[in-house]
Design an enzyme around this catalytic site. Structure first.
Site: not given
Ligand SMILES: *[C@@H]1O[C@H](CO)[C@@H](O)[C@H](O)[C@H]1NC(C)=O
Ligand SMILES: *[C@@H]1O[C@H](CO)[C@@H](O)[C@H](O)[C@H]1NC(C)=O
Length: 590
Positions: A43-44, A83, A144, A298, A375
């Site tokens: 994530d990220d 995301c 999510h 994240h 991002k």
């Protein structure tokens, strides 16, 4: 006589059709031995955060080992730089604009577990097809992509309604509010408002009470009591500094049940790892799909004691190194169960690192290496070019590097075909089967054009001109960096997709990524003889692409985004949602 012949022929015909129909069914199991799939999604995480992608100070030996034993993609592109839309595209093999999972407005991700938007029930995830192919399917970690549509427990967007037999993890995403030691991000705005209301109601209570005492108003004492209760309630919710957001959004579910509300962050990592390994152990005798969707890296960067202070890149580095260790633990479990040769392992990130995420000089977001932007930033490479590794010993070559453009959406048809399934024929699938490219039976990826959206706004297009090897990228819209030139939108936290915060380019900004991967020098008609031809070709591709789009309900509309009390997943009786069903005794036997 004639009738006899006819019936004779029809019988033969029937037999023929029958055997034709039956044949694939009978031969299938011997041709296809369905592999297991372990999909690891960070994530990220930025492409510059990983050792095998050129980082020499952060330690990611396990991810590097995957690359050594498999195929490393250097141009692996996400369908969106955020995301929710990127994950929707990953699971459906389609640009998020096709499922309504990318936003027209500024709400580009799902904000509440109690919202009504999410992955539409009529979208078919690869997991759903694998389920039909006899696979055992599990999602562990972050979702999510929404929970409910109309009622608290309809779970229309829930993983279990999207092809997963088993779910353990967060229906939402990590936010700093989840960790009590952090400054809450969502709560801050919320609390400011609540404090204002608290003061107003307290003032009203005092005035009425005083007025009543000296006989100015003739209000009932009941009203005064009621007001007093209200102001107390508001005061309490303001005073509990990590107010509601943590209870509403930071929750853990096991299948349909909320098991931690709010989640106990100290043990989340070990539980996610334990669940992943136990899923592999439980399913080792049948084909399985494990989608391990990390909460790493994240913010707020949940990191165990064992890794704190161990990297040379602060908390962020510690967190990445812990995730790498988790990857190692999962690989060990696959080895231990003797599944290595029969398991396709994939590692990627949902989009690039979050450049704006800093506290003073402290880096809390990822690093995108030589690539520009990050991002949320439309088409800039840093937000969409991520690590992408496939390992399948004996089937895929070891140590191979592929520079062709590929997409995270390609996982869909790749996995579906390997499982012996067929992709849906009633809709556009944007992903392409990667096996020929990974195995080396073809030289080029099937992607000619890739479209880089920011919400529903098309910002840039990439054209892989296969004969010349050029990778053209035309930006029609780019975010305005603030402070200017820094390559990020520090004053906003996120770059916007439209409006005052972006610049429209006519003619578009054109780069050839094969010569200028950092998108540093835009080409012009003067410096690039092919300029006009390239822009024209890309323009035609956009027209063609637009013809394949149809209007669908907007999952991230304001109505779908807002928090609705009647949709809030709740452990207990709403609004008293609190529970911890995992209990500390379970922690003890870890
Ligand atoms: C390695 O990753 C860290 C953490 O994101 C970053 O600060 C550093 O600049 C990276 N180093 C290289 C050589 O990319
Ligand atoms: C799903 O339903 C919506 C709303 O009815 C429709 O617009 C969309 O085309 C459907 N999607 C698919 C893949 O059938």
């Amino acid at each position: 006589m004639i009738w006899q012949q006819i019936s004779h022929w029809s019988c033969l015909l029937k037999g023929l059709i029958f055997s034709l129909l039956l044949q694939p069914l009978m031969t299938q199991p011997s041709i296809i031995t369905q592999p297991n799939f372990v999909l690891l999604l960070a994530d990220d995480l930025g492409i510059g955060d990983v050792g095998c992608y050129g980082n020499d100070t952060i330690r990611t030996p396990n991810i590097d080992r995957l690359a050594r034993e498999g195929v490393k993609l250097t141009q692996h592109i996400t369908a969106a730089p955020l995301c929710t839309p990127s994950r929707a595209a990953f699971l459906t093999g389609r640009y998020p604009i096709r499922s309504g999972m990318d936003a027209i407005n500024n709400y580009r991700v799902i904000f509440w577990n109690g919202g009504s938007g999410g992955l539409p029930p009529n979208e078919t995830t690869f997991s759903k097809i694998l389920q039909q192919q006899g696979y055992s399917t599990g999602l562990i970690g972050k979702w999510h992509l929404g929970v409910n549509c109309e009622h608290r427990n309809d779970h229309c967007h829930h993983p279990l309604n999207h092809g997963f037999d088993y779910f353990y993890g967060m229906p939402f995403t990590l936010i700093s509010d989840c960790q009590t030691t952090e400054e809450p991000e969502m709560d801050r705005a919320f609390r400011r408002k609540v404090w204002l209301y608290t003061q107003m109601i307290a003032l009203a209570t005092l005035t009425t009470a005083l007025g009543r005492l000296i006989g100015l108003f003739s209000v009932h004492w009941k009203t005064v009591t009621c007001l007093a209760l209200f102001s107390l309630l508001f005061f309490v919710s303001w005073f509990s500094s990590y107010g509601f957001v943590r209870y509403w959004n930071c929750i853990i579910m096991r299948n349909h049940e909320v098991t931690e509300q709010p989640m106990v962050t100290e043990r989340t990592t070990s539980f996610i790892l334990r669940e992943s390994i136990s899923f592999i152990e439980r399913n080792k005798h049948k084909p399985f799909l494990l989608f391990l969707s990390f909460l790493h890296s994240h913010t707020p960067l949940l990191t165990s004691e064992k890794f704190l202070g161990k990297s040379t890149h602060g908390l962020y580095g510690d967190n990445v190194e812990e995730m790498d260790w988790m990857v190692g633990q999962v690989l060990d479990a696959i080895d231990k169960e003797g599944l290595k040769k029969n398991t396709l392992v994939y590692f990627a990130s949902d989009h690039g690192g979050w450049l704006e995420r800093q506290e003073g000089k402290r880096q809390l977001g990822g690093w995108n290496g030589i690539y520009r932007g990050g991002k949320a930033m439309g088409g800039w490479e840093g937000g969409i070019r991520v690590p992408g590794i496939f390992r399948w010993p004996g089937v895929l070559p070891a140590g191979k590097v592929i520079d062709e453009p590929t997409s995270l959406m390609d996982i869909y048809p790749t996995v579906v075909h390997l499982a012996g399934g067929v992709v849906p024929q009633d809709r556009v699938i944007d992903g392409r089967d990667l096996m020929p490219l990974l195995q080396g039976t073809v030289e080029h990826s099937e992607h000619k054009f890739l479209f880089h959206y920011c919400g529903t706004h098309l910002h840039a297009v990439r054209w892989h001109q296969k004969d010349s090897g050029a990778i053209w990228k035309a930006h029609y819209v780019t975010p305005n960096f603030r402070p200017l030139g820094a390559g990020a939108c520090y004053d906003r936290g996120f770059c916007p997709c439209f409006g005052e915060g972006v610049t429209h380019h006519g003619p578009p900004l054109l780069y050839d990524l094969s010569r200028d991967p950092s998108e540093s020098q835009p080409l012009s008609a003067d410096t690039e003889p092919l300029f006009d031809t390239v822009i024209e070709q890309i323009g035609r591709a956009i027209e063609e692409h637009r013809r394949t789009l149809t209007a669908v309900p907007q999952q991230l509309s304001v109505y779908n985004i807002i928090w609705k009390p009647w949709l809030q997943p709740c452990c207990g009786t709403f609004p008293f949602c609190w529970c911890d069903k995992e209990g500390d005794d379970k922690l003890a036997d870890l």
